[in-house]
Design a protein around this motif. Structure first.
Motif, PDB file in Angstrom:
ATOM      1  N   GLU A   5       0.825  -1.210   0.000  1.00  0.00           N
ATOM      2  CA  GLU A   5       0.000   0.000   0.000  1.00  0.00           C
ATOM      3  C   GLU A   5       0.857   1.257   0.000  1.00  0.00           C
ATOM      4  O   GLU A   5       0.552   2.239  -0.701  1.00  0.00           O
ATOM      5  N   ALA A   6       1.945   1.239   0.766  1.00  0.00           N
ATOM      6  CA  ALA A   6       2.839   2.397   0.804  1.00  0.00           C
ATOM      7  C   ALA A   6       3.522   2.592  -0.552  1.00  0.00           C
ATOM      8  O   ALA A   6       3.719   3.723  -1.004  1.00  0.00           O
ATOM      9  N   PHE A   7       3.892   1.487  -1.194  1.00  0.00           N
ATOM     10  CA  PHE A   7       4.479   1.546  -2.541  1.00  0.00           C
ATOM     11  C   PHE A   7       3.526   2.282  -3.481  1.00  0.00           C
ATOM     12  O   PHE A   7       3.928   3.208  -4.200  1.00  0.00           O
ATOM     13  N   GLY A   8       2.244   1.896  -3.475  1.00  0.00           N
ATOM     14  CA  GLY A   8       1.262   2.531  -4.347  1.00  0.00           C
ATOM     15  C   GLY A   8       1.031   3.984  -3.985  1.00  0.00           C
ATOM     16  O   GLY A   8       0.906   4.840  -4.869  1.00  0.00           O
ATOM     17  N   ALA A   9       1.011   4.290  -2.693  1.00  0.00           N
ATOM     18  CA  ALA A   9       0.747   5.662  -2.253  1.00  0.00           C
ATOM     19  C   ALA A   9       1.868   6.606  -2.660  1.00  0.00           C
ATOM     20  O   ALA A   9       1.614   7.729  -3.120  1.00  0.00           O
ATOM     21  N   VAL A  10       3.121   6.165  -2.507  1.00  0.00           N
ATOM     22  CA  VAL A  10       4.261   7.017  -2.875  1.00  0.00           C
ATOM     23  C   VAL A  10       4.267   7.259  -4.379  1.00  0.00           C
ATOM     24  O   VAL A  10       4.503   8.384  -4.839  1.00  0.00           O
ATOM     25  N   HIS A  11       3.999   6.234  -5.165  1.00  0.00           N
ATOM     26  CA  HIS A  11       3.949   6.405  -6.618  1.00  0.00           C
ATOM     27  C   HIS A  11       2.825   7.365  -7.013  1.00  0.00           C
ATOM     28  O   HIS A  11       3.008   8.230  -7.888  1.00  0.00           O
ATOM     29  N   ALA A  12       1.669   7.232  -6.388  1.00  0.00           N
ATOM     30  CA  ALA A  12       0.542   8.118  -6.698  1.00  0.00           C
ATOM     31  C   ALA A  12       0.877   9.558  -6.334  1.00  0.00           C
ATOM     32  O   ALA A  12       0.554  10.500  -7.080  1.00  0.00           O
ATOM     33  N   GLU A  13       1.541   9.745  -5.198  1.00  0.00           N
ATOM     34  CA  GLU A  13       1.930  11.086  -4.767  1.00  0.00           C
ATOM     35  C   GLU A  13       2.898  11.721  -5.754  1.00  0.00           C
ATOM     36  O   GLU A  13       2.746  12.892  -6.139  1.00  0.00           O
ATOM     37  N   LYS A  14       3.901  10.951  -6.176  1.00  0.00           N
ATOM     38  CA  LYS A  14       4.889  11.495  -7.101  1.00  0.00           C
ATOM     39  C   LYS A  14       4.272  11.800  -8.460  1.00  0.00           C
ATOM     40  O   LYS A  14       4.649  12.775  -9.116  1.00  0.00           O
ATOM     41  N   LEU A  15       3.334  10.973  -8.897  1.00  0.00           N
ATOM     42  CA  LEU A  15       2.667  11.228 -10.168  1.00  0.00           C
ATOM     43  C   LEU A  15       1.854  12.510 -10.096  1.00  0.00           C
ATOM     44  O   LEU A  15       1.887  13.344 -11.010  1.00  0.00           O
ATOM     45  N   GLU A  16       1.133  12.692  -8.998  1.00  0.00           N
ATOM     46  CA  GLU A  16       0.331  13.908  -8.816  1.00  0.00           C
ATOM     47  C   GLU A  16       1.220  15.139  -8.774  1.00  0.00           C
ATOM     48  O   GLU A  16       0.903  16.166  -9.394  1.00  0.00           O
ATOM     49  N   GLN A  17       2.338  15.055  -8.077  1.00  0.00           N
ATOM     50  CA  GLN A  17       3.267  16.182  -8.015  1.00  0.00           C
ATOM     51  C   GLN A  17       3.817  16.529  -9.385  1.00  0.00           C
ATOM     52  O   GLN A  17       3.945  17.705  -9.740  1.00  0.00           O
ATOM     53  N   PHE A  18       4.130  15.500 -10.165  1.00  0.00           N
ATOM     54  CA  PHE A  18       4.678  15.746 -11.501  1.00  0.00           C
ATOM     55  C   PHE A  18       3.648  16.445 -12.385  1.00  0.00           C
ATOM     56  O   PHE A  18       3.970  17.434 -13.062  1.00  0.00           O
ATOM     57  N   HIS A  19       2.414  15.958 -12.398  1.00  0.00           N
ATOM     58  CA  HIS A  19       1.384  16.568 -13.233  1.00  0.00           C
ATOM     59  C   HIS A  19       1.069  17.992 -12.777  1.00  0.00           C
ATOM     60  O   HIS A  19       0.819  18.885 -13.602  1.00  0.00           O
ATOM     61  N   PHE A  20       1.099  18.227 -11.473  1.00  0.00           N
ATOM     62  CA  PHE A  20       0.848  19.572 -10.951  1.00  0.00           C
ATOM     63  C   PHE A  20       1.951  20.528 -11.392  1.00  0.00           C
ATOM     64  O   PHE A  20       1.683  21.646 -11.845  1.00  0.00           O
ATOM     65  N   SER A  21       3.208  20.072 -11.294  1.00  0.00           N
ATOM     66  CA  SER A  21       4.338  20.899 -11.712  1.00  0.00           C
ATOM     67  C   SER A  21       4.279  21.188 -13.207  1.00  0.00           C
ATOM     68  O   SER A  21       4.545  22.313 -13.649  1.00  0.00           O
ATOM     69  N   THR A  22       3.918  20.182 -14.006  1.00  0.00           N
ATOM     70  CA  THR A  22       3.805  20.360 -15.451  1.00  0.00           C
ATOM     71  C   THR A  22       2.710  21.360 -15.795  1.00  0.00           C
ATOM     72  O   THR A  22       2.869  22.212 -16.677  1.00  0.00           O
ATOM     73  N   ALA A  23       1.580  21.274 -15.090  1.00  0.00           N
ATOM     74  CA  ALA A  23       0.472  22.200 -15.329  1.00  0.00           C
ATOM     75  C   ALA A  23       0.879  23.633 -15.004  1.00  0.00           C
ATOM     76  O   ALA A  23       0.526  24.576 -15.731  1.00  0.00           O
TER      77      ALA A  23
END
Length: 231
Positions: A206-224
Motif C-alpha cells: 500500500e505504501a508503494f502505491g501511495a508514494v507512486h501516486a503522490e509522485k505522479l500527482e506532483q509531476f502533473h501539478f508541476s507540469t500544469a
C-alpha cells in the motif's frame, strides 16, 4: 515524502566506472549512440528482456526496470559471491579456482553485461541491416547504498515514461516493472522481479502505491504550472 536525489534528474552525466561487486545494489543505465533508437518495435523490447533474463538473471536480483525508445534503466543487486562463482563455473571450466578473487569475479560480472549488450546488438543489427555499436561505450552504473536512495530510484525509474511525455500514468507504459508490482499479470515481463524486497523497502504494498501516486500527482501539478506560466 521521498526527495529524488539531485543526480536522478541528470541520469546520463559522466560518472567514474564503479566495479560491480557481489551483494551490492546498482542502478545500471545506458543510452543509444547519437540519435539512434535502442528499440524500434515492441518485439525488440521483449527480446532485450529475454537476453537480460539469460545473461543477467543468474547473477543478479532485479528490483525495477524501464525500457524507453533510446535508453533503459535497471535497478538490481549482484548476487552473493558463491552464487556468482557457481554460475561462472558452469560457464568457464577453471573459474572455480578463482573463488575469493574479487577482481576476477568483478571482471566476469562485467563480462556478463558486455555479453548481454553484444547479444542484443548483434540481433538488432541483423534485423535492421546496420553495423557497429548500438549502445554508448561503457554502460553507466552507480552503487545504491541507502534505503532512501533505493526508494527514490524505484519511483524515478517508473516515472520515466511520464517524465518524457510518452504517457500520463505509470501503468500506461508496458515496458517497465511498475505493472508487475500492481498487477498479477504482465504479458511483457520476462524478468523475474524481487517484488517482496521492494514492498518491504517502501513499508508495504500500500505504501508503494501511495508514494507512486503522490509522485505522479506532483509531476502533473508541476507540469500544469509550467504550461500556465508559459501562456
Amino acid at each position: 515524502m521521498i526527495k529524488l536525489p539531485f543526480h536522478a534528474e541528470r541520469p546520463f552525466t559522466k560518472q567514474p566506472m564503479t566495479p560491480l561487486e557481489p551483494n551490492k545494489t546498482y542502478h545500471i543505465f545506458n543510452h543509444a549512440n547519437g540519435f539512434e533508437s535502442l528499440f524500434i518495435s515492441e518485439e525488440n523490447k521483449r527480446f532485450f528482456m529475454e537476453r537480460y533474463a539469460t545473461h543477467i538473471g543468474p547473477i543478479a536480483d532485479t528490483y525495477a526496470y524501464c525500457l524507453m525508445n533510446n535508453h533503459f534503466h535497471l535497478l538490481l543487486k549482484i548476487k552473493g559471491e558463491e552464487e556468482v562463482v557457481n554460475h561462472m563455473t558452469s560457464k568457464v571450466s577453471n573459474f572455480g579456482s578463482h573463488a575469493g578473487d574479487g577482481n576476477k569475479i568483478e571482471y566476469f560480472v562485467s563480462r556478463q553485461f558486455a555479453n548481454f549488450f553484444s547479444s542484443y546488438t548483434q540481433a538488432f543489427n541483423k534485423m535492421y541491416g546496420r553495423m557497429g555499436s548500438l549502445f554508448m561505450k561503457n554502460f553507466k552504473r552507480e552503487e545504491i547504498t541507502t534505503e532512501e536512495h533505493f526508494r527514490a530510484l524505484v519511483v524515478y525509474i517508473h516515472r520515466n515514461p511520464v517524465h518524457h511525455r510518452f504517457c500520463n500514468q505509470f501503468s500506461d507504459w508496458n515496458f517497465s516493472s511498475y505493472n508487475s508490482f500492481v498487477s498479477s499479470t504482465n504479458d511483457n515481463d520476462n524478468i523475474s522481479l524481487d517484488t517482496e524486497f521492494v514492498f518491504q523497502a517502501f513499508g508495504s504494498m500500500e505504501a508503494f502505491g501511495a508514494v507512486h501516486a503522490e509522485k505522479l500527482e506532483q509531476f502533473h501539478f508541476s507540469t500544469a504550472l509550467d504550461m500556465f506560466y508559459k501562456l
